[in-house]
Design a protein around this motif. Structure first.
Motif, PDB file in Angstrom:
ATOM      1  N   GLY A   1     -23.616 -27.594 -49.957  1.00 50.89           N
ATOM      2  CA  GLY A   1     -24.162 -28.170 -51.179  1.00 50.89           C
ATOM      3  C   GLY A   1     -23.146 -28.450 -52.262  1.00 50.89           C
ATOM      4  N   VAL A   2     -21.864 -28.610 -51.899  1.00 50.93           N
ATOM      5  CA  VAL A   2     -20.820 -28.878 -52.899  1.00 50.93           C
ATOM      6  C   VAL A   2     -20.055 -30.136 -52.477  1.00 50.93           C
ATOM      7  CG1 VAL A   2     -18.906 -27.917 -54.226  1.00 50.93           C
ATOM      8  CG2 VAL A   2     -20.614 -26.377 -53.224  1.00 50.93           C
ATOM      9  N   PRO A   3     -20.535 -31.308 -52.846  1.00 53.40           N
ATOM     10  CA  PRO A   3     -19.877 -32.554 -52.425  1.00 53.40           C
ATOM     11  C   PRO A   3     -18.407 -32.638 -52.813  1.00 53.40           C
ATOM     12  CG  PRO A   3     -22.062 -33.017 -53.317  1.00 53.40           C
ATOM     13  CD  PRO A   3     -21.788 -31.573 -53.593  1.00 53.40           C
ATOM     14  N   LYS A   4     -18.015 -32.035 -53.947  1.00 53.31           N
ATOM     15  CA  LYS A   4     -16.608 -32.071 -54.356  1.00 53.31           C
ATOM     16  C   LYS A   4     -15.713 -31.390 -53.326  1.00 53.31           C
ATOM     17  CE  LYS A   4     -17.215 -32.403 -59.381  1.00 53.31           C
ATOM     18  NZ  LYS A   4     -16.951 -31.751 -60.696  1.00 53.31           N
ATOM     19  N   GLU A   5     -16.192 -30.275 -52.781  1.00 53.96           N
ATOM     20  CA  GLU A   5     -15.410 -29.570 -51.765  1.00 53.96           C
ATOM     21  C   GLU A   5     -15.325 -30.384 -50.476  1.00 53.96           C
ATOM     22  OE1 GLU A   5     -13.713 -26.427 -51.771  1.00 53.96           O
ATOM     23  OE2 GLU A   5     -13.835 -27.029 -53.871  1.00 53.96           O
ATOM     24  N   LEU A   6     -16.409 -31.041 -50.138  1.00 56.87           N
ATOM     25  CA  LEU A   6     -16.403 -31.908 -48.945  1.00 56.87           C
ATOM     26  C   LEU A   6     -15.427 -33.054 -49.145  1.00 56.87           C
ATOM     27  CD1 LEU A   6     -17.503 -32.768 -46.202  1.00 56.87           C
ATOM     28  CD2 LEU A   6     -19.477 -33.772 -47.374  1.00 56.87           C
TER      29      LEU A   6
ATOM     30  N   ALA B   1     -17.297 -28.741 -41.663  1.00 52.49           N
ATOM     31  CA  ALA B   1     -18.683 -28.277 -41.679  1.00 52.49           C
ATOM     32  C   ALA B   1     -18.892 -27.288 -42.809  1.00 52.49           C
ATOM     33  CB  ALA B   1     -19.050 -27.638 -40.340  1.00 52.49           C
ATOM     34  N   THR B   2     -20.155 -27.015 -43.086  1.00 50.65           N
ATOM     35  CA  THR B   2     -20.503 -26.052 -44.128  1.00 50.65           C
ATOM     36  C   THR B   2     -20.902 -24.714 -43.504  1.00 50.65           C
ATOM     37  OG1 THR B   2     -22.713 -27.046 -44.141  1.00 50.65           O
ATOM     38  CG2 THR B   2     -21.190 -27.721 -45.874  1.00 50.65           C
ATOM     39  N   ALA B   3     -20.758 -23.663 -44.280  1.00 47.73           N
ATOM     40  CA  ALA B   3     -21.020 -22.305 -43.801  1.00 47.73           C
ATOM     41  C   ALA B   3     -22.515 -22.009 -43.839  1.00 47.73           C
ATOM     42  CB  ALA B   3     -20.249 -21.289 -44.639  1.00 47.73           C
ATOM     43  N   VAL B   4     -23.244 -22.625 -42.923  1.00 50.98           N
ATOM     44  CA  VAL B   4     -24.693 -22.470 -42.834  1.00 50.98           C
ATOM     45  C   VAL B   4     -25.041 -21.964 -41.443  1.00 50.98           C
ATOM     46  CG1 VAL B   4     -26.883 -23.738 -42.740  1.00 50.98           C
ATOM     47  CG2 VAL B   4     -25.244 -24.213 -44.556  1.00 50.98           C
ATOM     48  N   SER B   5     -25.904 -20.970 -41.374  1.00 50.31           N
ATOM     49  CA  SER B   5     -26.440 -20.454 -40.119  1.00 50.31           C
ATOM     50  C   SER B   5     -25.315 -20.141 -39.136  1.00 50.31           C
ATOM     51  CB  SER B   5     -27.455 -21.453 -39.555  1.00 50.31           C
ATOM     52  OG  SER B   5     -28.130 -20.927 -38.439  1.00 50.31           O
TER      53      SER B   5
ATOM     54  N   VAL C   1     -33.462 -33.359 -44.516  1.00 49.47           N
ATOM     55  CA  VAL C   1     -32.746 -32.753 -45.651  1.00 49.47           C
ATOM     56  C   VAL C   1     -31.709 -31.737 -45.199  1.00 49.47           C
ATOM     57  CG1 VAL C   1     -33.032 -31.294 -47.699  1.00 49.47           C
ATOM     58  CG2 VAL C   1     -34.634 -33.171 -47.269  1.00 49.47           C
ATOM     59  N   LYS C   2     -32.049 -30.901 -44.213  1.00 48.85           N
ATOM     60  CA  LYS C   2     -31.155 -29.801 -43.844  1.00 48.85           C
ATOM     61  C   LYS C   2     -29.814 -30.274 -43.285  1.00 48.85           C
ATOM     62  CE  LYS C   2     -32.955 -29.044 -39.120  1.00 48.85           C
ATOM     63  NZ  LYS C   2     -33.603 -28.055 -38.221  1.00 48.85           N
ATOM     64  N   LYS C   3     -29.721 -31.523 -42.867  1.00 51.10           N
ATOM     65  CA  LYS C   3     -28.447 -32.039 -42.361  1.00 51.10           C
ATOM     66  C   LYS C   3     -27.432 -32.288 -43.472  1.00 51.10           C
ATOM     67  CE  LYS C   3     -29.544 -32.206 -37.980  1.00 51.10           C
ATOM     68  NZ  LYS C   3     -28.877 -31.350 -36.955  1.00 51.10           N
ATOM     69  N   GLY C   4     -27.892 -32.393 -44.714  1.00 50.72           N
ATOM     70  CA  GLY C   4     -26.966 -32.526 -45.837  1.00 50.72           C
ATOM     71  C   GLY C   4     -26.290 -33.875 -45.954  1.00 50.72           C
TER      72      GLY C   4
ATOM     73  N   ALA D   1     -20.289 -32.222 -40.780  1.00 57.40           N
ATOM     74  CA  ALA D   1     -21.583 -31.548 -40.628  1.00 57.40           C
ATOM     75  C   ALA D   1     -21.876 -30.798 -41.914  1.00 57.40           C
ATOM     76  CB  ALA D   1     -21.561 -30.603 -39.438  1.00 57.40           C
ATOM     77  N   PRO D   2     -22.335 -31.520 -42.956  1.00 56.48           N
ATOM     78  CA  PRO D   2     -22.517 -30.917 -44.282  1.00 56.48           C
ATOM     79  C   PRO D   2     -23.883 -30.250 -44.462  1.00 56.48           C
ATOM     80  CG  PRO D   2     -22.925 -33.269 -44.400  1.00 56.48           C
ATOM     81  CD  PRO D   2     -22.590 -32.973 -42.958  1.00 56.48           C
ATOM     82  N   CYS D   3     -24.266 -29.408 -43.505  1.00 56.01           N
ATOM     83  CA  CYS D   3     -25.617 -28.836 -43.484  1.00 56.01           C
ATOM     84  C   CYS D   3     -25.914 -27.988 -44.715  1.00 56.01           C
ATOM     85  CB  CYS D   3     -25.805 -27.997 -42.227  1.00 56.01           C
ATOM     86  SG  CYS D   3     -25.517 -28.911 -40.700  1.00 56.01           S
ATOM     87  N   VAL D   4     -27.190 -27.946 -45.082  1.00 55.55           N
ATOM     88  CA  VAL D   4     -27.663 -27.153 -46.225  1.00 55.55           C
ATOM     89  C   VAL D   4     -28.980 -26.486 -45.835  1.00 55.55           C
ATOM     90  CG1 VAL D   4     -26.579 -28.664 -47.943  1.00 55.55           C
ATOM     91  CG2 VAL D   4     -28.934 -29.112 -47.223  1.00 55.55           C
ATOM     92  N   GLU D   5     -29.392 -25.531 -46.636  1.00 52.26           N
ATOM     93  CA  GLU D   5     -30.728 -24.970 -46.461  1.00 52.26           C
ATOM     94  C   GLU D   5     -31.719 -25.863 -47.205  1.00 52.26           C
ATOM     95  OE1 GLU D   5     -33.391 -20.920 -47.265  1.00 52.26           O
ATOM     96  OE2 GLU D   5     -31.217 -20.882 -47.560  1.00 52.26           O
ATOM     97  N   ALA D   6     -32.754 -26.326 -46.508  1.00 46.75           N
ATOM     98  CA  ALA D   6     -33.763 -27.190 -47.123  1.00 46.75           C
ATOM     99  C   ALA D   6     -34.659 -26.374 -48.059  1.00 46.75           C
ATOM    100  CB  ALA D   6     -34.603 -27.864 -46.046  1.00 46.75           C
ATOM    101  N   PRO D   7     -35.313 -27.027 -49.018  1.00 46.79           N
ATOM    102  CA  PRO D   7     -36.203 -26.309 -49.932  1.00 46.79           C
ATOM    103  C   PRO D   7     -37.313 -25.533 -49.231  1.00 46.79           C
ATOM    104  CG  PRO D   7     -35.741 -28.506 -50.781  1.00 46.79           C
ATOM    105  CD  PRO D   7     -35.161 -28.453 -49.398  1.00 46.79           C
TER     106      PRO D   7
END
Length: 402
Positions: free
Chosen positions: A348-353, A326-330, A226-229, A297-303
């Protein structure tokens, strides 16, 4: 020459190329390494670079039955060890018996092999075993922290603190992790130092990116978790297709989310636009990067709180000249600097990606300028030869200061 024992949960492990790269660079310096593996590998493929590692490998036996556990403990404890074991027993009572037995066996092998310093990757199982072995033998240890071992909801804060405080040095792979650990361990005597994972730069020759193709070729690489987005990348692909942007996405890796991603691709009618390629060696990844217009690299924080630390494949992409989104994660914002070395987006914003990929497809983003700056950053801060020299200095006798 200091004899260094690497304590690893699994060896070899397909997803942990950064450990192999680190060991190869240290061996090139002349460091004498041994590997102590706590679990057998279950990977279906292996990187050819593993064959270049000269380190001796020991698999630490793990008892499956109670009687085996007690027998293993009895074989490992005698003389002064009994007193030291008694001193750490309150902490050991919080661990499963098989872990305690493995920690004692590790201590026995470390003493028999004449190991002078232990180095654990991940402050979880490997970190706990290094702590036990060090407590029994007085052999100092360092620990490199990554992501799941410090961020995941399953992390035991008492053990994390114990491992970090008693370590000769705690290594953070990003400033984000360093700041997190400094907050977590404030007021303790833990010595926390920043040292990025690194690359063998000779294996990642740079080339300027070509103008984007039609369709736009997007690649992503990593464990299917999940965290890979990657689900957001699939959603972004649907947006691009709906907007009439020709696009083809390749996702390389294996993991628990394979079936969910496969079903998502099918349900969004993207089977002609998105492929799941399975696991790839580093050479195959380099080939994938070379034929791609952009790496995502569309990473997200997992639940469960799990985060990526700083994905090695992002560094590889930047080294090769493949533009990165990439996303601003970690730790990602530390290397993917928006408008300078790549394109950085909110997670977590597919539109921006989709917007960022559309700008690359149209030529609105100067990918050549980004790629050249990215390579320069990698050369300055992520060369495995520099990493190895620092680690070797930190772990040499009499060189334990900052």
């Amino acid at each position: 020459m200091t004899r260094i024992g690497y304590v690893l949960k699994v060896y070899p492990r397909f997803s942990e190329t950064f450990i192999v790269t680190e060991m190869l660079a240290r061996e090139a310096l002349g460091d004498d390494l041994s590997v102590y593996a706590l679990r057998p590998t279950t990977d279906s493929r292996f990187h050819p670079e593993i064959a270049r590692v000269q380190a001796r490998v020991r698999w630490i036996s793990r008892p499956w039955k109670g009687i085996e556990m007690w027998e293993q403990m009895a074989q490992c404890l005698d003389g002064d060890d009994l007193d030291r074991f008694a001193q750490i027993l309150p902490a050991l009572l919080t661990l499963p018996g098989d872990e305690v037995a493995q920690g004692l066996e590790l201590a026995r092998q470390v003493r028999a092999d004449g190991i002078e310093h232990l180095h654990a990757h991940f402050a979880s199982l490997a970190g706990r075993m290094a702590w036990i072995a060090s407590s029994l033998t007085d052999v100092p240890y360092t620990v490199t922290t990554h992501a799941k071992d410090i961020f995941h909801e399953s992390v035991d804060p008492t053990w994390l603190r114990r491992i970090c405080v008693d370590a000769d040095r705690v290594i953070a792979i990003s400033r984000y992790n360093e700041e997190f650990l400094n907050r977590l361990l404030a007021g303790s005597r833990a010595r926390i130092s920043l040292r990025h994972n690194a690359l063998e730069l000779d294996r990642f020759p740079y080339r300027d990116p070509e103008p984007p193709t039609t369709p736009l070729r997007v690649c992503a690489v990593g464990r299917l978790v999940v965290k890979k987005g990657f689900a957001d990348l699939v959603r972004a692909t649907r947006i691009l297709v709906d907007d009439g942007v020709p696009v083809h996405v390749d996702i390389a890796g294996e993991g628990d989310e394979y079936q969910a991603l496969r079903e998502q691709i099918r349900s969004l009618e993207l089977t002609e636009h998105v492929r799941l390629l399975g696991p790839m060696t580093q050479q195959e990844v380099r080939t994938l990067l070379a034929r791609s217009d952009v790496f995502a690299a569309p990473c997200v924080e997992a639940p469960d709180g799990n985060l990526d630390g700083l994905p090695t494949v992002v560094l590889e992409s930047m080294a090769c000249g493949t533009p990165v989104v990439a996303t601003a994660v970690s730790g990602l914002p530390e290397v993917v600097r928006d408008g300078e070395t790549g394109v950085l987006l909110p997670p977590g914003v597919p539109k921006e990606l989709a917007r960022a990929l559309r700008d690359i497809a149209s030529g609105a983003t100067d990918t050549r300028r980004l790629a050249r700056a990215a390579r320069s950053l990698i050369e300055q801060q992520f060369d495995s030869r520099h990493q190895a020299a620092v680690l070797s200095g930190w772990q040499a006798p009499g060189r334990q200061g900052r």
